[in-house]
Design a protein around this motif. Structure first.
Motif, PDB file in Angstrom:
ATOM      1  N   TRP A 163     -52.162 -23.680  -4.888  1.00 15.30           N
ATOM      2  CA  TRP A 163     -51.269 -24.753  -4.429  1.00 15.30           C
ATOM      3  C   TRP A 163     -51.030 -24.670  -2.931  1.00 15.30           C
ATOM      4  O   TRP A 163     -50.920 -25.685  -2.252  1.00 15.30           O
ATOM      5  N   LEU A 164     -50.924 -23.448  -2.412  1.00 16.50           N
ATOM      6  CA  LEU A 164     -50.719 -23.297  -0.970  1.00 16.50           C
ATOM      7  C   LEU A 164     -51.920 -23.866  -0.219  1.00 16.50           C
ATOM      8  O   LEU A 164     -51.773 -24.594   0.764  1.00 16.50           O
ATOM      9  N   LEU A 165     -53.115 -23.552  -0.686  1.00 13.74           N
ATOM     10  CA  LEU A 165     -54.314 -24.036  -0.004  1.00 13.74           C
ATOM     11  C   LEU A 165     -54.446 -25.554  -0.133  1.00 13.74           C
ATOM     12  O   LEU A 165     -54.812 -26.231   0.822  1.00 13.74           O
ATOM     13  N   GLY A 167     -50.306 -27.238   0.416  1.00 12.07           N
ATOM     14  CA  GLY A 167     -49.762 -26.706   1.670  1.00 12.07           C
ATOM     15  C   GLY A 167     -50.574 -27.178   2.861  1.00 12.07           C
ATOM     16  O   GLY A 167     -50.044 -27.768   3.801  1.00 12.07           O
TER      17      GLY A 167
END
Lengths: 255, 230, 249
Positions: B70-72, B75
């Motif tokens: 999710w961060l990659l 984000g």
């Protein structure tokens, strides 16, 4: 077997039997503003949250709001983890094969919102070759699969927020969703900067349904009747209008 | 039990399974290619190489893969509007897709776990063997290629097989960023038909079969490889 | 000092405000989620240990049927993605548990999300714990156990006084790994809507659109959890290995 019994009783202990007459009302655990979303203090707020309170009070039900993953909210109802769904769920033929619905408590049009700089409209031809984002397990996903999948690329998101986010990032050209949910997005600075309403999709009641109702287990008629009474009561005594006026410029009960 | 949906979804499922498998294979290859230098840096590198390599492995192993994905995806995506030139760049057609982020996240994750495995494997090769290689007049690189790396790999192979099964088990997480793998196809069956358990059960069987094939494949490679060394 | 650092880059101050512990900051929600994650991880780890001890003893000393059933259990759990096991157990688990209780003549219960999360992850942990503990028990020298039997100890006494203390140092590295898996697997419960750290983070990120800030912050919290628990396990290992002359991992 002994071990299984032991495990079961340990689980039963931690589970604790909740008061039997509490109605666990499932809402989606993912934010769906302005209907239901958590605030920074961890409380759920929004139009639908207030309507749940009002309907339950009018129907003299003791309700407990239970956030549940949207994608699994029908299985959660069927398997008894919750007793009712009030999560902006449209009343559709497909769902009625698995669960029952109360009368509707709101009904709003379905729109396409897209990037400002591209020319598209809310028809299969207008969206041909474009990338469209929809939220999983919604009438919008079903509609887009039926009308748009042949000519456009569909991407399925766990939450509408994430579809909106990818619209902001530019990864998708458009998203289809409820007009009010998208109004809230377009009112945000990011939404206003990137996107605009491209049009209302042609209605198809067999997919888009007959408005939003309370979902209950099949055969749970007493509860369904209670919700119907509650909805009718707040429509009649003006509470519905009062709550709606705090959130929206006009009524969202629909024709 | 209701299974009538299978013929209708079989083509989609085949596509999904293929996507799962190439995501797995590519991420294992890329991840392993990164793991070798990561392991080597930690086992024998100077401090300024060893410390960042150790940190990378610690961070990857210390945080949930779901969060990394999710961060990659979201984000990084949330930073795009601040850099409008990204959409004009040649890379944009790739950056628009979801699978590159999935592949990157899975590769980095595999690299993090296998970097740790390779560190141990490199360290476990007796120093005497390396010194013998040098004594034969092998260059540093030849010592690495012909003695150190094969020995370390032979020691790491049984672990790598298990880790690759774990990697397979991690692939369904990419469905949460719109990649249509075999898991996403099963979710779609559930949404379209409201049948809950049957697609999940079939899915479990498919993953078990693939896991079995991976285990078998690694055992064969292991047998050959170890014999070749002996 | 911190104030002047925050002024270096405007984005930093905005992030700090978003992460503040008091509303309108979302830091409080994140911490509440982290506490939930820890509770589930602890519960699942403990349940996994219980299942693991039973499973290991069953695999080593049980009859053929017990062994086959346990082999199916550990093979299935270790080959099927946790996400699918969680979905299956989460939805089917309630049904099965209530049918089991009905068999025993008990009233059905309502499973709280917390209990369901612990139960589901515990079953997954149990399969791995079974293998870890089986390996450790097998590594205990047979002679020690036979000596204990010769002293006339009952099987329970043998396990409690000899097998358990002797295998613990051998099992600790594997168990420490399992604990790390438990903390990270709690993130998967976000997908079934349990409000642990990852879901709280997703909600905060969705509501504020500050995806990068929140996912990064959650990553730091998870990392702190794993680093601290890594230290604790390191200390435990050092402690239990003392006085174990023959024990080598």
């Amino acid at each position: 077997m002994k071990k299984l019994v032991l495990t079961a009783s340990v689980l039963a202990l931690i589970a604790g039997a909740a008061a039997a007459d509490t109605v666990r009302v499932g809402i989606a655990a993912e934010p769906y503003p302005p209907f239901a979303s958590p605030d920074a203090a961890g409380n759920w707020v929004g139009w639908e949250v207030e309507i749940i309170g009002a309907v339950c009070a009018a129907a003299e039900l003791e309700c407990e709001i239970t956030p549940t993953a949207w994608d699994g909210i029908i299985p959660a109802l069927v398997s008894g983890q919750i007793d009712a769904i009030m999560a902006s769920m449209s009343i559709t033929e497909d769902r009625m094969q698995t669960i029952d619905f109360s009368d509707r408590y709101y009904n709003t049009p379905t729109v396409i919102v897209g990037q400002r700089e591209i020319q598209i409209d809310a028809t299969p031809e207008g969206l041909a070759g474009r990338v469209i984002g929809v939220q999983v397990s919604t009438v919008h996903q079903a509609y887009a699969q039926h009308y748009f999948e042949a000519g456009s690329e569909l991407r399925t998101y766990q939450t509408q927020d994430e579809a909106n986010q990818d619209l902001v990032a530019g990864r998708i050209d458009a998203t289809q969703a409820d007009s009010i949910a998208l109004d809230a997005f377009l009112a945000s600075p990011e939404g206003a900067a990137c996107c605009e309403v491209k049009g209302t999709v042609a209605n198809d009641e067999s997919i888009l349904g007959l408005g939003v109702g309370v979902g209950v287990r099949k055969g749970d008629d007493a509860l369904r009747e209670a919700f119907n009474r509650g909805i009718a009561a707040i429509l009649a005594n003006g509470v519905y209008e009062q709550i709606t006026a705090q959130y929206f410029a006009s009524s969202i009960y629909g024709e | 039990m209701r299974w009538g949906w299978i013929p209708r979804y079989a083509p989609l499922a085949a596509e999904g399974l293929w996507r799962t498998i190439w995501l797995l294979m590519l991420s294992v290859i890329i991840g392993f290619a990164l793991a070798v230098p990561l392991g080597l840096a930690q086992a024998a590198g100077p401090f300024w190489l060893a410390a960042p390599a150790r940190w990378f492995c610690t961070v990857i192993r210390g945080t949930p893969l779901l969060l990394q994905i999710w961060l990659l995806y979201y984000g990084l995506g949330s930073l795009f509007p601040q850099f409008p030139w990204i959409r004009q760049s040649d890379l944009w057609p790739i950056l628009r897709q979801a699978w590159p982020y999935a592949l990157l996240a899975l590769s980095l994750s595999y690299a993090g776990y296998e970097g740790e495995v390779m560190r141990g494997a490199f360290k476990s090769v007796p120093r005497g063997q390396l010194e013998a290689g040098r004594a034969f007049g092998f260059s540093r690189f030849a010592t690495f290629r012909r003695i150190w790396f094969p020995q370390a790999l032979a020691r790491a192979l049984p672990t790598l097989g298990g880790e690759t099964v774990l990697q397979l088990k991690a692939t369904p997480l990419v469905a949460t960023i719109t990649v249509i793998d075999i898991y996403a196809v099963a979710s779609r069956v559930r949404q379209d038909t409201f049948i809950i358990y049957e697609p999940l059960l079939l899915l479990a069987v498919i993953y078990m079969a693939v896991a079995g094939l991976i285990a078998l494949g690694f055992r064969m490679v292991e047998r050959r490889f170890v014999r070749g060394l002996g | 000092m911190i104030e002047s650092l925050l002024d270096l880059w405007p984005g930093l101050r905005a992030s700090a405000n978003l992460l503040a512990l008091e509303p309108p900051g979302w830091g409080g929600n994140l911490l509440r989620g982290a506490v939930n994650s820890l509770i589930i991880a602890l519960g699942a780890f403990a349940l996994g240990l219980l299942i693991g001890i039973g499973g290991a003893l069953g695999k080593l000393g049980g009859g053929p049927v017990t062994r086959d059933l346990l082999a199916v259990y550990t093979t299935v759990v270790r080959a099927v993605p946790e996400l699918i096991l969680i979905l299956l157990l989460y939805y089917a688990g309630t049904d099965i548990l209530n049918q089991l209780l009905a068999l025993l003549g008990q009233r059905p219960v309502e499973i709280s999300g917390l209990a369901a999360g612990i139960g589901v992850l515990g079953v997954v942990q149990g399969a791995y714990a079974t293998e870890v503990l089986r390996g450790a028990i097998q590594a205990v020298p047979k002679g020690q156990i036979e000596a204990a039997r010769a002293y006339g100890m009952s099987p329970v006494q043998v396990f409690r006084r000899v097998t358990a203390p002797a295998m613990l140092p051998l099992a600790l590295p594997g168990l420490s790994n399992l604990w790390l898996i438990a903390t990270k697997d709690t993130a998967l419960l976000a997908i079934v809507g349990f409000s642990e750290l990852t879901l709280e983070t997703r909600q905060a990120a969705g509501s504020t659109r500050a995806y990068f800030t929140f996912f990064l912050a959650a990553g730091v919290i998870y990392l702190l959890m794993t680093l601290v628990s890594g230290r604790v396990f390191g200390w435990l290992e050092a402690r239990y290995r003392r006085g174990q002359a023959g024990a080598r991992a």
